[in-house]
Write an enzyme that holds these catalytic residues in place. Structure first.
Site, short mmCIF file in Angstrom:
data_model
loop_
_atom_site.label_atom_id
_atom_site.label_comp_id
_atom_site.label_asym_id
_atom_site.label_seq_id
_atom_site.Cartn_x
_atom_site.Cartn_y
_atom_site.Cartn_z
N GLY A 56 0.76 -1.24 0.00
CA GLY A 56 0.00 0.00 0.00
C GLY A 56 0.79 1.29 0.00
N TRP A 58 2.32 2.83 -2.53
CA TRP A 58 1.94 3.68 -3.67
C TRP A 58 0.59 4.32 -3.37
CZ3 TRP A 58 3.23 2.23 -9.41
CH2 TRP A 58 4.59 1.96 -9.52
N ASP A 76 -5.53 -5.78 -5.24
CA ASP A 76 -4.43 -6.74 -5.04
C ASP A 76 -4.99 -8.06 -4.50
OD1 ASP A 76 -1.08 -6.09 -4.68
OD2 ASP A 76 -1.86 -8.06 -4.08
N ASP A 94 -7.88 -10.88 -7.74
CA ASP A 94 -7.06 -10.85 -8.95
C ASP A 94 -7.60 -9.76 -9.89
OD1 ASP A 94 -5.17 -12.91 -10.70
OD2 ASP A 94 -6.60 -11.75 -11.89
N ASP A 123 2.19 -1.72 -10.47
CA ASP A 123 3.48 -2.17 -9.92
C ASP A 123 3.41 -3.69 -9.74
OD1 ASP A 123 6.05 -1.72 -8.93
OD2 ASP A 123 5.37 -1.50 -6.86
N LYS A 163 5.18 -1.44 -14.43
CA LYS A 163 6.48 -2.11 -14.24
C LYS A 163 6.56 -3.31 -15.17
CE LYS A 163 7.20 -4.45 -10.30
NZ LYS A 163 7.47 -4.39 -8.86
C1 LIG Z 1 5.79 -5.06 -5.74
S1 LIG Z 1 4.22 -5.37 -5.07
C2 LIG Z 1 3.45 -3.80 -5.16
C3 LIG Z 1 3.95 -2.82 -4.12
C4 LIG Z 1 3.07 -1.61 -4.04
N1 LIG Z 1 3.22 -0.77 -5.22
C5 LIG Z 1 3.41 -0.77 -2.83
O1 LIG Z 1 4.07 0.24 -3.01
O2 LIG Z 1 3.03 -1.13 -1.72
C6 LIG Z 1 3.44 -6.27 -6.34
C7 LIG Z 1 2.02 -6.69 -6.01
O3 LIG Z 1 1.37 -7.17 -7.19
C8 LIG Z 1 0.36 -8.06 -6.75
N2 LIG Z 1 -0.15 -8.84 -7.88
C9 LIG Z 1 0.52 -9.64 -8.73
N3 LIG Z 1 -0.30 -10.20 -9.63
C10 LIG Z 1 -1.54 -9.73 -9.35
C11 LIG Z 1 -2.84 -9.95 -9.94
N4 LIG Z 1 -2.99 -10.75 -11.00
N5 LIG Z 1 -3.90 -9.32 -9.40
C12 LIG Z 1 -3.75 -8.51 -8.33
N6 LIG Z 1 -2.56 -8.27 -7.73
C13 LIG Z 1 -1.46 -8.87 -8.23
C14 LIG Z 1 1.08 -8.89 -5.69
O4 LIG Z 1 0.16 -9.55 -4.84
C15 LIG Z 1 1.92 -7.83 -4.98
O5 LIG Z 1 1.31 -7.37 -3.81
#
Ligand SMILES: C[S@@+](CC[C@H](N)C(=O)[O-])C[C@H]1O[C@@H](n2cnc3c(N)ncnc32)[C@H](O)[C@@H]1O
Length: 213
Positions: A56, A58, A76, A94, A123, A163
Site C-alpha cells: 500500500g 503507492w 491486489d 485478482d 506495480d 512495471k
Molecule cells: C511489488 S508489489 C506492489 C507494491 C506496491 N506498489 C506498494 O508500493 O506497496 C506487487 C504486487 O502485485 C500483486 N499482484 C501480482 N499479480 C496480481 C494480480 N494478477 N492481481 C492482483 N494483484 C497482483 C502482488 O500480490 C503484490 O502485492
C-alpha cells in the site's frame, strides 16, 4: 563485498530506512515518487487506479497527491497494510476477475463503457521463480493485462505507468503502446536494485481510438 556492491546495498538500505521513518510499508514508494516528480503524472483531484497495490505504499503516496477530492482505487490479491483514508478504496482479488466484475463496475459508476481514470498505475509482480525467462514472461503477461484494463478504463488524455522485466519481447510490446499514447518512455528508478531487470514504462496522454471514430 566489492566496493560497488557495498555502495549499492547502502543505497538500498537507505530507501528501506527512509520508508520506515516516513511510515510507508514498502520502499517502492520512492519509485512512483521519482516517476511522478520527473514526468508529472498525478494531479490534485485525479482518480487513480493502482493495480497490484499491496502492501500500500503507492496508495499512500497517490492518496496524498490527489487530495481529498481525488480518489485512489487499489486492487491486489494480498491485503494492504495501511490505514484506508477516505479518498481510498481497496478491493481484494485478482485484477482480471475484479475489473470485469459487478462490484468494480458499481464503484466506478454505472456506465460500464465510461472511461473513468485519469491515471492507471501497475506495480504488479508475481513471486519470482529465479528462472529469468519464466519471470520475464509472467511480467509481460501482467503488463499486457494492465494495458487491456487501461484501454477500457483510462480517460482520453490520461496516463499509464507500469512495471515490467526486461526480455526480448518487451521492446515489441512497448512499440505497440506508441499507437495509443503521445509519449512512451522507459524509466529505471534509483530505488530499483541494480541487478534487477525491472524498469517502468511511462505512457502519457492516452489516445482513445474508440472515441475518435
Ligand atoms: C511489488 S508489489 C506492489 C507494491 C506496491 N506498489 C506498494 O508500493 O506497496 C506487487 C504486487 O502485485 C500483486 N499482484 C501480482 N499479480 C496480481 C494480480 N494478477 N492481481 C492482483 N494483484 C497482483 C502482488 O500480490 C503484490 O502485492
Amino acid at each position: 563485498m566489492a566496493k560497488r556492491k557495498r555502495t549499492q546495498k547502502k543505497r538500498q538500505d537507505s530507501f528501506f530506512n527512509k520508508a520506515k521513518e516516513e511510515g510507508y510499508p514498502a520502499r517502492s514508494v520512492y519509485k512512483i515518487k521519482e516517476i511522478d516528480e520527473k514526468y508529472h503524472i498525478i494531479k490534485q483531484n485525479d482518480i487513480v487506479l493502482d493495480l497490484g497495490c499491496a502492501p500500500g505504499s503507492w496508495m499512500m503516496y497517490l492518496s496524498r497527491r490527489v487530495g481529498q477530492k481525488g480518489k485512489v482505487i487499489g486492487i491486489d490479491v494480498q491485503d494492504i497494510k495501511i490505514l484506508v483514508e477516505r479518498n481510498m478504496k481497496f478491493i481484494k482479488g485478482d485484477i482480471g476477475e475484479i475489473v470485469y466484475g459487478t462490484k468494480f463496475r458499481k464503484i466506478i459508476r454505472s456506465d460500464p463503457k465510461k472511461s473513468l481514470f485519469n491515471v492507471i498505475v501497475s506495480d504488479m509482480a508475481s513471486k519470482t521463480t529465479g528462472v529469468k525467462f519464466a519471470d520475464a514472461e509472467e511480467s509481460l503477461n501482467l503488463a499486457k493485462e494492465a494495458f487491456k484494463i487501461t484501454k477500457e478504463f483510462l480517460k482520453n488524455g490520461g496516463h499509464f505507468v507500469f512495471k515490467i522485466f526486461e526480455s526480448e519481447d518487451t521492446a515489441q510490446f512497448i512499440k505497440t503502446l506508441k499507437d495509443y499514447f503521445k509519449t512512451v518512455k522507459r524509466h529505471m528508478t534509483k530505488a530499483t536494485r541494480k541487478q534487477s531487470r525491472e524498469f517502468y514504462v511511462v505512457c502519457k496522454n492516452y489516445i482513445n481510438h474508440k472515441k475518435m471514430k
